[in-house]
Design a protein around this motif. Sequence first.
Motif, short mmCIF file in Angstrom:
data_model
loop_
_atom_site.label_atom_id
_atom_site.label_comp_id
_atom_site.label_asym_id
_atom_site.label_seq_id
_atom_site.Cartn_x
_atom_site.Cartn_y
_atom_site.Cartn_z
N ASN A 139 -7.13 -18.77 -4.68
CA ASN A 139 -7.16 -17.62 -5.62
C ASN A 139 -6.42 -16.43 -4.98
O ASN A 139 -6.16 -16.43 -3.77
N PHE A 140 -6.07 -15.46 -5.79
CA PHE A 140 -5.29 -14.36 -5.20
C PHE A 140 -5.57 -13.03 -5.90
O PHE A 140 -6.12 -12.99 -6.99
N ILE A 141 -5.22 -11.96 -5.20
CA ILE A 141 -5.27 -10.62 -5.77
C ILE A 141 -3.87 -10.02 -5.68
O ILE A 141 -3.02 -10.51 -4.93
N GLU A 142 -3.66 -8.96 -6.46
CA GLU A 142 -2.32 -8.37 -6.52
C GLU A 142 -2.38 -6.90 -6.13
O GLU A 142 -3.34 -6.21 -6.44
N ALA A 143 -1.35 -6.43 -5.44
CA ALA A 143 -1.26 -5.00 -5.12
C ALA A 143 -1.01 -4.21 -6.40
O ALA A 143 -0.34 -4.68 -7.32
N THR A 144 -1.59 -3.00 -6.45
CA THR A 144 -1.43 -2.13 -7.61
C THR A 144 -1.02 -0.74 -7.13
O THR A 144 -0.96 -0.49 -5.93
N ASP A 145 -0.80 0.17 -8.07
CA ASP A 145 -0.48 1.54 -7.68
C ASP A 145 -1.62 2.17 -6.89
O ASP A 145 -1.40 2.98 -5.98
N ASP A 146 -2.87 1.82 -7.23
CA ASP A 146 -4.01 2.39 -6.51
C ASP A 146 -4.09 1.85 -5.09
O ASP A 146 -4.53 2.54 -4.18
N THR A 147 -3.72 0.61 -4.92
CA THR A 147 -3.78 -0.05 -3.61
C THR A 147 -2.44 -0.70 -3.36
O THR A 147 -2.24 -1.88 -3.61
N PRO A 148 -1.48 0.12 -2.89
CA PRO A 148 -0.11 -0.40 -2.82
C PRO A 148 0.18 -1.24 -1.58
O PRO A 148 1.32 -1.58 -1.34
N PHE A 149 -0.85 -1.57 -0.78
CA PHE A 149 -0.57 -2.43 0.37
C PHE A 149 -1.59 -3.54 0.50
O PHE A 149 -2.73 -3.41 0.07
N LEU A 150 -1.16 -4.65 1.08
CA LEU A 150 -2.04 -5.78 1.34
C LEU A 150 -1.86 -6.20 2.80
O LEU A 150 -0.77 -6.11 3.35
N GLN A 151 -2.96 -6.65 3.40
CA GLN A 151 -2.93 -7.03 4.82
C GLN A 151 -3.65 -8.36 5.01
O GLN A 151 -4.63 -8.64 4.31
N ILE A 152 -3.19 -9.16 5.97
CA ILE A 152 -3.95 -10.34 6.37
C ILE A 152 -4.06 -10.35 7.90
O ILE A 152 -3.26 -9.73 8.59
N GLY A 153 -5.08 -11.04 8.41
CA GLY A 153 -5.30 -11.09 9.85
C GLY A 153 -6.10 -9.89 10.32
O GLY A 153 -7.00 -9.41 9.63
N GLU A 154 -5.74 -9.38 11.48
CA GLU A 154 -6.44 -8.25 12.10
C GLU A 154 -6.08 -6.96 11.40
O GLU A 154 -5.30 -6.16 11.90
N HIS A 155 -6.69 -6.72 10.25
CA HIS A 155 -6.20 -5.65 9.38
C HIS A 155 -6.85 -4.29 9.62
O HIS A 155 -6.36 -3.28 9.15
N LYS A 156 -7.96 -4.25 10.36
CA LYS A 156 -8.73 -3.00 10.39
C LYS A 156 -8.10 -1.90 11.24
O LYS A 156 -8.11 -0.74 10.86
#
Lengths: 242, 242
Positions: A139-156
């Motif tokens: 399953n997946f999610i998509e970046a939007t104007d509100d959340t314009p970035f996506l991260q995987i792995g050590e994201h914090k």
Amino acid sequence: MTYCVALKLNAGVVMLSDTRTNAGLDNISTYRKMFFFENPGERVIGIMTAGSLSVTQTALARIHEAIHHDEADETTSIMKAPTMLQIATIIGNTLARTRREIAGQFQDLQASAASASMIVAGQRAGGEMRLFLIYPEGNFIEATDDTPFLQIGEHKYGKPILDRVVRPETSLADAQKAVLLSMDSTLRSNLSVGMPLDLAVIAKDECRVGTMRRIAEDDPQFRAMSAAWSEALRESFIKMPI
Amino acid sequence: MTYCVALKLNAGVVMLSDTRTNAGLDNISTYRKMFFFENPGERVIGIMTAGSLSVTQTALARIHEAIHHDEADETTSIMKAPTMLQIATIIGNTLARTRREIAGQFQDLQASAASASMIVAGQRAGGEMRLFLIYPEGNFIEATDDTPFLQIGEHKYGKPILDRVVRPETSLADAQKAVLLSMDSTLRSNLSVGMPLDLAVIAKDECRVGTMRRIAEDDPQFRAMSAAWSEALRESFIKMPI
């Protein structure tokens, strides 16, 4: 571990990944985690991977095989699928199937040992530029104007700087600074993320990879930026009122 | 979740904790996570807690009971134990025993549901100031000159700023700025960490809590610092060469 980040801006997409892979702390290697599938001008698809290398390599090999298969069609080949949504679906299904198979091979271990996720970015001529995060289950999610970035792995470690400076209207030049500084914070705080880095820029509506740069450990530009940022932070810190 | 951080500097110890506790996303409460046991001038012990509230509250209640027990002695009471090492051992044993008991009460669930950790800081007259991180199993590690800070809970967002600015020779005033900015980054990036905050300073060799401050959501000083830091970061970011 891994750190990959992608920004989806009005002007295009910026992607950055590290290359460190480890099987235990004493078995560390460099593997590319950023891949492109491109028919310049018609479509560009960028994929970044995190998690079990056996899962991500096999899934990518299958995506590749499906493209070159004699009976490749728009339901199986990401180079024939008509939309980014269908491309994300094909990649998600391939990832989920591969992960399930490999997890089944070592049932005694934690299923998480065979987990993996991906970031998929791209555009087809006539379509919108899109950016997806694909979970291990497909399953997946998509970046939007509100959340314009996506991260995987050590994201914090690298999220605070992105939260503060990235907006949809951020320029591609500033976006490259932002992802590099986000990576710099991660590199300093977590040993399992390591140089060299892969940086790519896909400008909107060009449907091709624009900039593609490998940044080595001794890259003078990256070192200067890293030092300047540390210095700027320390100076700001000293000047900060309490 | 939680974010607690403590710095051990040449000049003393600075501690900061949030107060958000949640049992599911729709059950959010404010609970103090910072506690002091003090015989001013003779000993001061600060404890911060993260993890299952039922574990940490019960463990703290037992630590408290053991102090006031008729047969309290230096092996059971943290107010009688002769060294910080023995104090950390008593606290670690109490935490581990409590965690095991509570985890045993819901064997069907993940053991992690009853996990908890603590930060313990303090000094006895004549002894050194010391700072420990106590793991759920009761074992612990200690802060050193090389690693002068310890964190529990959501520690990753706020680590980069500490990595960059905290050194043993950092002043107590700068140390307060550092932990507040570390918390500010965490608050912005993670909803499970929330205001108000508890901030405490223990100056070296005073064996008492010096400053103790609760910082509310609308605290003008904290808001000004947070805004100034955001502004400084954005300005530094804009000026940064690419």
